[in-house]
Design a protein around this motif. Structure first.
Motif, short mmCIF file in Angstrom:
data_model
loop_
_atom_site.label_atom_id
_atom_site.label_comp_id
_atom_site.label_asym_id
_atom_site.label_seq_id
_atom_site.Cartn_x
_atom_site.Cartn_y
_atom_site.Cartn_z
N ALA A 119 -91.86 58.33 32.75
CA ALA A 119 -90.53 57.75 32.83
C ALA A 119 -89.99 57.38 31.46
CB ALA A 119 -90.56 56.53 33.74
N HIS A 120 -90.88 56.93 30.55
CA HIS A 120 -90.38 56.52 29.23
C HIS A 120 -89.84 57.71 28.45
CE1 HIS A 120 -93.74 58.01 26.67
NE2 HIS A 120 -94.49 57.76 27.72
N VAL A 121 -90.40 58.90 28.68
CA VAL A 121 -89.89 60.11 28.03
C VAL A 121 -88.52 60.47 28.60
CG1 VAL A 121 -90.26 62.59 27.68
CG2 VAL A 121 -92.18 60.98 27.47
N VAL A 122 -88.38 60.38 29.93
CA VAL A 122 -87.10 60.66 30.57
C VAL A 122 -86.03 59.71 30.04
CG1 VAL A 122 -85.86 60.72 32.77
CG2 VAL A 122 -88.23 61.53 32.65
N ALA A 123 -86.36 58.42 29.94
CA ALA A 123 -85.39 57.43 29.45
C ALA A 123 -85.03 57.69 28.00
CB ALA A 123 -85.97 56.02 29.63
N ASP A 124 -86.01 58.02 27.17
CA ASP A 124 -85.77 58.27 25.75
C ASP A 124 -84.82 59.45 25.55
OD1 ASP A 124 -86.19 58.31 22.85
OD2 ASP A 124 -87.50 60.02 23.22
N VAL A 125 -85.13 60.58 26.20
CA VAL A 125 -84.28 61.77 26.06
C VAL A 125 -82.89 61.48 26.60
CG1 VAL A 125 -83.94 64.14 26.86
CG2 VAL A 125 -86.20 63.40 26.09
N THR A 126 -82.82 60.83 27.74
CA THR A 126 -81.53 60.54 28.37
C THR A 126 -80.66 59.68 27.46
OG1 THR A 126 -82.51 60.70 30.57
CG2 THR A 126 -80.41 59.54 30.38
N ARG A 127 -81.24 58.64 26.88
CA ARG A 127 -80.47 57.76 26.00
C ARG A 127 -79.92 58.52 24.79
NH1 ARG A 127 -84.53 53.95 26.83
NH2 ARG A 127 -83.87 52.19 28.11
N ARG A 128 -80.78 59.33 24.19
CA ARG A 128 -80.37 60.03 22.97
C ARG A 128 -79.31 61.09 23.26
NH1 ARG A 128 -85.04 62.00 19.23
NH2 ARG A 128 -86.51 61.98 20.99
N VAL A 129 -79.46 61.80 24.37
CA VAL A 129 -78.44 62.80 24.73
C VAL A 129 -77.14 62.09 25.10
CG1 VAL A 129 -77.82 64.58 26.40
CG2 VAL A 129 -80.13 64.52 25.42
N ALA A 130 -77.23 60.98 25.81
CA ALA A 130 -76.03 60.23 26.17
C ALA A 130 -75.28 59.75 24.93
CB ALA A 130 -76.40 59.03 27.05
N ALA A 131 -76.02 59.32 23.90
CA ALA A 131 -75.37 58.87 22.67
C ALA A 131 -74.61 60.02 22.00
CB ALA A 131 -76.41 58.30 21.72
N LEU A 132 -75.21 61.21 22.00
CA LEU A 132 -74.55 62.38 21.43
C LEU A 132 -73.29 62.73 22.23
CD1 LEU A 132 -77.67 64.65 20.75
CD2 LEU A 132 -76.25 63.50 19.02
N LEU A 133 -73.38 62.64 23.54
CA LEU A 133 -72.23 62.94 24.38
C LEU A 133 -71.10 61.93 24.14
CD1 LEU A 133 -74.11 63.89 27.65
CD2 LEU A 133 -72.50 65.38 26.44
N ARG A 134 -71.45 60.67 24.06
CA ARG A 134 -70.42 59.65 23.81
C ARG A 134 -69.75 59.87 22.46
NH1 ARG A 134 -74.49 56.17 25.61
NH2 ARG A 134 -74.72 55.33 23.48
N GLU A 135 -70.56 60.20 21.47
CA GLU A 135 -70.01 60.44 20.12
C GLU A 135 -69.04 61.62 20.13
OE1 GLU A 135 -71.65 61.48 15.60
OE2 GLU A 135 -73.06 60.95 17.21
N ALA A 136 -69.32 62.61 20.97
CA ALA A 136 -68.47 63.78 21.06
C ALA A 136 -67.30 63.59 22.03
CB ALA A 136 -69.29 64.99 21.51
N GLY A 137 -67.25 62.44 22.69
CA GLY A 137 -66.18 62.17 23.64
C GLY A 137 -66.31 62.97 24.93
N MET A 138 -67.55 63.32 25.29
CA MET A 138 -67.79 64.11 26.50
C MET A 138 -68.47 63.23 27.55
SD MET A 138 -69.06 67.65 24.64
CE MET A 138 -69.47 68.52 26.17
N HIS A 139 -67.82 63.08 28.68
CA HIS A 139 -68.35 62.26 29.77
C HIS A 139 -68.35 63.08 31.05
CE1 HIS A 139 -68.21 58.49 27.42
NE2 HIS A 139 -67.12 59.03 26.89
#
Length: 353
Positions: free
Chosen positions: A311-331
């Protein structure tokens, strides 16, 4: 209380003990879940009777402790009780996903389904073998079901995928015929289509012209060694063909109306997964990251005995990808229809993407 990324990831890995009337079993994709409203948000969770997470009196408990979240199983939709004029239950033609998404696999067979080529996490033909679906859904049948699902159950969007065909369109043109018929019956219903990269890229424009509002072209992994191990048939399609299809799809459908699955736990490191997601985001493609989940009837379970990633790997990847998406304005919520718009199978929405 909102669902944290850590909790959402742990639930995706550990599952939950709950009676969920609406479930997805043995189909074309990497999930096999029950559908609930978790804190009011549509969520797909593995149903695991032995899980430490349990729903009691509409509350989520961990080892008996109340976590402060309401959980409401999605009710069986009314359209499931109907049949077509020729006697086919609507439930065999399309299913409810989440609380308001209608989903169907328009062709339940795949040219890549023999054991040497099959995607090892896929069970597309198992539901057909079990008699819970039909091999080919006609445009007229899907139009009939969609009209009923919208009228009776308030369905707000539709997702249509397909097994891969021998044609150069890879099944896209049958999808287009189905889209046209559905929109004649239910004008304005947002529809996402999903297929392999068509060898003839003009099929992508045909899908848009038919009325689809978004498209999923799912690669699952950008690493060729992982692709050939887990998807020997599909993995033989060069990545250049995927990139060409994604670029054309972004041109036709627009930035953030194109998505692809990336599966956590197939062998790539978290850093590799996140780097791949960044490449996709640069192209305007939304990387819908989900954990690998064992599904009965797949080679991953029956032969490989593969397990869900931590689960900690899933959470880590998810957080980092979400940050990239937010930075790009993609939701995901900005997509007109589809998996990212629904968000139930991923923890990305809990991470703000």
């Amino acid at each position: 209380m909102t669902t944290s990324t850590d909790l959402r990831s742990d639930l995706a890995v550990c599952g939950v003990a709950v009676d969920a009337p609406v479930r997805r079993r043995a189909g074309a994709g990497p999930s096999d879940d029950g559908h609930v409203l978790l804190g009011g948000i549509g969520t797909a969770l593995p149903i695991v009777p032995t899980s430490r997470y349990r729903v009691t009196d509409g509350r989520l408990l961990l080892d008996g402790a109340d976590l402060g979240l309401d959980v409401t199983p999605v009710h069986r939709p009314a359209f499931y009780d109907l049949t077509t004029a020729d006697g086919i239950p609507y439930e065999q033609l399309a299913r409810l996903h989440g609380s308001d998404v209608l989903a169907t696999t328009v062709v339940q067979t795949c040219i890549r389904y023999d054991e040497a080529e099959r995607c090892r996490f896929c069970a597309i033909e198992e539901s057909l073998r079990l008699g819970s679906t039909t091999a080919v859904k006609t445009p007229a049948q899907l139009a009939e079901v969609a009209e009923a699902a919208v009228r009776l159950d308030g369905v707000k969007q539709m997702v249509m995928t397909t097994g891969t065909s021998n044609g150069r369109d890879r099944g896209a043109r049958h999808l287009a015929r189905c889209v046209r018929a559905i929109l004649e019956a239910v004008p304005g219903l947002p529809i996402q289509v999903q297929c392999e990269p068509p060898a003839d890229l003009s099929a992508i424009q045909e899908l848009k012209d038919a009325g689809a509002v978004s498209i999923g072209i799912h690669v699952e992994s950008l690493d060729d060694s992982v692709r050939l191990k887990w998807m020997p048939g599909k993995g033989s399609v060069p990545m250049d063909e995927y990139r060409a299809a994604w670029r054309e799809a972004v041109r036709v459908f627009g930035r953030n109306q194109v998505s692809t699955y990336l599966i956590i736990g197939l062998g790539e490191s978290p850093d590799e997964l996140v780097a791949g997601a960044a490449e996709l985001i640069d192209l305007g493609v939304y990387p819908f990251v989900v954990p690998f989940r064992p599904i009965a009837g797949t080679l991953a379970v029956d032969v490989d005995h593969a397990v869900t990633p931590p689960a900690h790997v899933v959470a880590d990847v998810t957080r980092r990808v979400a940050a990239l998406l937010r930075e790009a304005g993609m939701h995901g919520s900005d997509q007109a229809a589809g998996c990212a718009a629904c968000g139930a199978c991923s923890a990305l929405n809990s991470a703000g993407a």
